[in-house]
Design an enzyme around this catalytic site. Structure first.
Site, PDB file in Angstrom:
ATOM      1  N   GLU A  75      -1.660  -9.217  -0.551  1.00  0.00           N
ATOM      2  CA  GLU A  75      -3.079  -9.343  -0.196  1.00  0.00           C
ATOM      3  C   GLU A  75      -3.983  -9.156  -1.409  1.00  0.00           C
ATOM      4  OE1 GLU A  75      -3.271  -7.805   4.388  1.00  0.00           O
ATOM      5  OE2 GLU A  75      -2.468  -6.394   2.901  1.00  0.00           O
TER       6      GLU A  75
ATOM      7  N   GLY B  24       0.253  -5.108   0.926  1.00  0.00           N
ATOM      8  CA  GLY B  24      -1.016  -5.009   0.224  1.00  0.00           C
ATOM      9  C   GLY B  24      -0.983  -5.648  -1.149  1.00  0.00           C
TER      10      GLY B  24
ATOM     11  N   GLU C 140       4.619  -5.888   6.962  1.00  0.00           N
ATOM     12  CA  GLU C 140       3.987  -4.794   7.704  1.00  0.00           C
ATOM     13  C   GLU C 140       4.577  -4.578   9.091  1.00  0.00           C
ATOM     14  OE1 GLU C 140       0.852  -6.058   4.691  1.00  0.00           O
ATOM     15  OE2 GLU C 140       2.377  -7.034   5.937  1.00  0.00           O
TER      16      GLU C 140
ATOM     17  N   ALA D  15       0.844  -1.178   0.000  1.00  0.00           N
ATOM     18  CA  ALA D  15       0.000   0.000   0.000  1.00  0.00           C
ATOM     19  C   ALA D  15       0.895   1.249   0.000  1.00  0.00           C
ATOM     20  CB  ALA D  15      -0.918  -0.010   1.218  1.00  0.00           C
TER      21      ALA D  15
END
Length: 364
Positions: free
Chosen positions: A215, A212, A235, A169
């Site tokens: 994911e 992300g 993360e 992200a």
């Protein structure tokens, strides 16, 4: 001559010529163009080219604006512009080519490939390793919903441009958020719309799929890994945890111990071969990125030859295994199995098998 914008839309049935909403002075109304397609009359040009227009459902409009909007009628999905033609002559105003007409994306490319049977979405922020900003994910969801609404597209391929599929992200967007900000705004909640897409999504993972990015790949239905693919959940190195399904989906794909190692260290990424061996990826595609994307498109093309409603039912049945135990999952599967016997394509498929010929599915 007023332009006529044609798009696939079932939700507008029954609204006739009732105005939908005002768009910067242009009044838009739903009109029926054939037994299966609907369009929008535009009283004034929507742009300098005279035919581009975007009409949003109230849900999507609220998502973009972040506030309630009561003046727009409720529709089940985004209204997608796919072709602009002259209203009187019915002549195309602009050649569609590979691009989606009426769509102007800044962070992605959305193309129709394989004779229009496959939608191809390419993340295009290579300098940021395709970091998944809010704007990028809004565009990804919009493109996915566009392809999902298409009557021709049978499957979708998602890939990244450059060295990464997506390296996470966008940290710059997140670093100053407070817990209240994240919770109140349902931060990254719009990513869940990916799981609502009924058509199969194939992730062609070329390079890094971290945080992300990993994911997002796991939100897809099939992962094809290039030789350079690297999967990881780093993360914890940023003082947080995976928040878009990483702690939930990764354990189902690679097992508890390996998932724990990847998440708790923030390192020890998983390469392409291991990902395929553990079942995170379907298989490894040798060669350059172009070969990977070509293989993904070929697989999507094969899927698109099947009956689209049956493919959607099969996808839903498989995904129930994530949500239900074995006994309840089998019950749900059998109900969906019975439902296929109400389709013309089931009759055609079984008749073709008995007659020793290839089936001709009509998606009915």
């Amino acid at each position: 001559m007023r332009p006529f914008v044609q798009y696939p839309l079932r939700a507008a049935l029954g609204h006739g010529n009732r105005p939908l909403r005002e768009l910067g002075g242009e009044r838009v109304s739903v009109v029926r163009s054939s037994s299966t397609e609907f369009g929008a009359n535009i009283q004034k040009p929507c742009s300098s080219s005279g035919h581009r227009c975007r009409v949003l459902s109230s849900n999507h409009y609220q998502m973009l604006l972040g506030r309630s909007e009561t003046t727009i009628p409720q529709f089940s999905r985004l209204i997608h512009v796919t072709k602009a033609v002259d209203q009187e002559g019915g002549i195309p105003v602009e050649d569609e080519g590979k691009k989606l007409v009426g769509k102007q994306y800044e962070c992605i490319h959305a193309d129709l490939v394989a004779d229009g049977d496959v939608g191809l979405i390419t993340l295009d922020r290579p300098k940021a390793l395709n970091a998944l900003s809010h704007a990028l994910m809004v565009e990804v969801v919009d493109a996915l919903q566009t392809f999902d609404a298409s009557t021709q597209v049978g499957a979708i391929v998602l890939t990244g441009k450059g060295k990464a599929f997506a390296a996470g992200a966008d940290i710059k967007e997140m670093k100053d958020k407070t817990m209240v900000d994240a919770y109140a705004s349902r931060f990254v909640g719009h990513w869940n719309a990916v799981t609502a897409i009924r058509k199969p999504i194939i992730a062609a993972v070329n390079g890094y799929a971290l945080g992300g990015g990993c994911e997002l790949a796991m939100l897809c239905d099939i992962i094809l890994a290039g030789e350079r693919a690297q999967f990881g959940q780093p993360e914890l190195n940023l003082g947080t945890i995976p928040g878009i399904g990483g702690t939930q989906r990764l354990i189902r794909e690679v097992g508890k111990s390996r998932a724990m190692e990847m998440i708790l260290t923030g390192k020890n990424f998983m390469g392409a071969q291991e990902a395929a061996q553990r079942g995170l990826a379907c298989r490894v595609v040798p060669g350059e990125d172009a070969a990977l994307v070509a293989e993904a498109i070929s697989l999507a093309k094969e899927i698109s030859k099947q009956s689209k409603p049956v493919v959607a039912i099969a996808k839903e049945a498989v995904n129930t295994a994530y949500e239900l135990g074995l006994t309840e999952g089998i019950k749900r599967e059998q109900i969906m199995f019975y439902a296929t016997f109400g389709l013309e394509d089931q009759k055609e498929g079984m008749s073709a098998f008995v007659d020793k010929r290839s089936p001709e599915f009509k998606d009915k």
